[in-house]
Design a protein around this motif. Structure first.
Motif, PDB file in Angstrom:
ATOM      1  N   MET A   1      94.205  12.246  30.716  1.00 45.57           N
ATOM      2  CA  MET A   1      95.179  11.184  30.676  1.00 45.57           C
ATOM      3  C   MET A   1      96.458  11.663  29.988  1.00 45.57           C
ATOM      4  N   GLY A   2      96.295  12.440  28.929  1.00 46.23           N
ATOM      5  CA  GLY A   2      97.468  12.916  28.211  1.00 46.23           C
ATOM      6  C   GLY A   2      98.346  13.809  29.065  1.00 46.23           C
ATOM      7  N   THR A   3      97.712  14.702  29.833  1.00 44.96           N
ATOM      8  CA  THR A   3      98.472  15.603  30.707  1.00 44.96           C
ATOM      9  C   THR A   3      99.226  14.810  31.766  1.00 44.96           C
ATOM     10  N   GLY A   4      98.561  13.839  32.351  1.00 42.60           N
ATOM     11  CA  GLY A   4      99.202  13.020  33.376  1.00 42.60           C
ATOM     12  C   GLY A   4     100.395  12.250  32.837  1.00 42.60           C
ATOM     13  N   CYS A   5     100.266  11.701  31.634  1.00 44.22           N
ATOM     14  CA  CYS A   5     101.372  10.955  31.026  1.00 44.22           C
ATOM     15  C   CYS A   5     102.552  11.869  30.709  1.00 44.22           C
ATOM     16  N   VAL A   6     102.246  13.083  30.247  1.00 46.22           N
ATOM     17  CA  VAL A   6     103.331  14.031  29.941  1.00 46.22           C
ATOM     18  C   VAL A   6     104.060  14.424  31.223  1.00 46.22           C
ATOM     19  N   ILE A   7     103.312  14.738  32.270  1.00 46.67           N
ATOM     20  CA  ILE A   7     103.938  15.127  33.540  1.00 46.67           C
ATOM     21  C   ILE A   7     104.745  13.971  34.109  1.00 46.67           C
ATOM     22  N   TYR A   8     104.183  12.763  34.068  1.00 44.86           N
ATOM     23  CA  TYR A   8     104.908  11.598  34.572  1.00 44.86           C
ATOM     24  C   TYR A   8     106.222  11.408  33.817  1.00 44.86           C
ATOM     25  N   THR A   9     106.183  11.536  32.498  1.00 43.20           N
ATOM     26  CA  THR A   9     107.386  11.342  31.697  1.00 43.20           C
ATOM     27  C   THR A   9     108.436  12.394  32.014  1.00 43.20           C
ATOM     28  N   ILE A  10     108.020  13.648  32.168  1.00 35.79           N
ATOM     29  CA  ILE A  10     108.966  14.714  32.513  1.00 35.79           C
ATOM     30  C   ILE A  10     109.603  14.451  33.872  1.00 35.79           C
ATOM     31  N   VAL A  11     108.790  14.080  34.847  1.00 41.27           N
ATOM     32  CA  VAL A  11     109.314  13.780  36.181  1.00 41.27           C
ATOM     33  C   VAL A  11     110.239  12.574  36.136  1.00 41.27           C
ATOM     34  N   ALA A  12     109.868  11.549  35.365  1.00 41.94           N
ATOM     35  CA  ALA A  12     110.690  10.339  35.273  1.00 41.94           C
ATOM     36  C   ALA A  12     112.067  10.655  34.689  1.00 41.94           C
ATOM     37  N   TYR A  13     112.123  11.503  33.671  1.00 38.51           N
ATOM     38  CA  TYR A  13     113.411  11.892  33.106  1.00 38.51           C
ATOM     39  C   TYR A  13     114.207  12.741  34.092  1.00 38.51           C
ATOM     40  N   THR A  14     113.527  13.642  34.805  1.00 44.93           N
ATOM     41  CA  THR A  14     114.201  14.516  35.761  1.00 44.93           C
ATOM     42  C   THR A  14     114.806  13.721  36.914  1.00 44.93           C
ATOM     43  N   VAL A  15     114.065  12.755  37.421  1.00 47.49           N
ATOM     44  CA  VAL A  15     114.520  11.964  38.567  1.00 47.49           C
ATOM     45  C   VAL A  15     115.536  10.910  38.140  1.00 47.49           C
ATOM     46  N   GLY A  16     115.500  10.505  36.874  1.00 45.73           N
ATOM     47  CA  GLY A  16     116.455   9.532  36.380  1.00 45.73           C
ATOM     48  C   GLY A  16     115.873   8.141  36.205  1.00 45.73           C
ATOM     49  N   TRP A  17     114.558   7.996  36.316  1.00 44.16           N
ATOM     50  CA  TRP A  17     113.945   6.690  36.099  1.00 44.16           C
ATOM     51  C   TRP A  17     114.087   6.273  34.645  1.00 44.16           C
ATOM     52  N   ILE A  18     113.982   7.244  33.756  1.00 41.07           N
ATOM     53  CA  ILE A  18     114.137   7.002  32.323  1.00 41.07           C
ATOM     54  C   ILE A  18     115.201   7.982  31.839  1.00 41.07           C
ATOM     55  N   GLY A  19     115.938   7.587  30.850  1.00 39.53           N
ATOM     56  CA  GLY A  19     116.928   8.493  30.285  1.00 39.53           C
ATOM     57  C   GLY A  19     118.340   8.114  30.712  1.00 39.53           C
ATOM     58  N   GLY A  20     119.272   8.976  30.413  1.00 38.73           N
ATOM     59  CA  GLY A  20     120.658   8.706  30.768  1.00 38.73           C
ATOM     60  C   GLY A  20     121.172   7.475  30.055  1.00 38.73           C
ATOM     61  N   THR A  21     121.317   6.387  30.785  1.00 34.51           N
ATOM     62  CA  THR A  21     121.854   5.156  30.207  1.00 34.51           C
ATOM     63  C   THR A  21     120.776   4.299  29.550  1.00 34.51           C
ATOM     64  N   SER A  22     119.518   4.690  29.698  1.00 30.18           N
ATOM     65  CA  SER A  22     118.429   3.918  29.097  1.00 30.18           C
ATOM     66  C   SER A  22     118.389   4.138  27.590  1.00 30.18           C
ATOM     67  N   SER A  23     117.927   3.116  26.900  1.00 28.49           N
ATOM     68  CA  SER A  23     117.810   3.233  25.449  1.00 28.49           C
ATOM     69  C   SER A  23     116.423   3.779  25.090  1.00 28.49           C
ATOM     70  N   ILE A  24     116.236   4.055  23.828  1.00 27.49           N
ATOM     71  CA  ILE A  24     114.940   4.534  23.358  1.00 27.49           C
ATOM     72  C   ILE A  24     113.888   3.447  23.571  1.00 27.49           C
ATOM     73  N   LEU A  25     114.293   2.201  23.446  1.00 31.87           N
ATOM     74  CA  LEU A  25     113.363   1.094  23.658  1.00 31.87           C
ATOM     75  C   LEU A  25     112.799   1.116  25.075  1.00 31.87           C
TER      76      LEU A  25
END
Length: 63
Positions: A1-25
């Protein structure tokens, strides 16, 4: 589960789903959501396989 969450988060930041204009919240909410969803899926599989094992044990005891 941990590996999947890390990969998902990296992909989400790369694609732009999270990050950029998003806040830490937003990042924290997304992480909580993905971990909760992973636990729900894991729990479903655990219950399914636990039921299968119970059935197999009953069949073994019948022999």
């Amino acid at each position: 589960m941990g590996t999947g969450c890390v990969i998902y988060t990296i992909v989400a930041y790369t694609v732009g789903w999270i990050g950029g204009t998003s806040s830490i919240l937003h990042g924290i909410i997304a992480a909580i959501f993905q971990i909760a969803l992973a636990f729900i899926i894991w729990g479903g599989f655990m219950l399914h396989y636990r039921n299968d094992v119970r059935k197999m044990n009953e069949k073994i005891k019948e022999l």
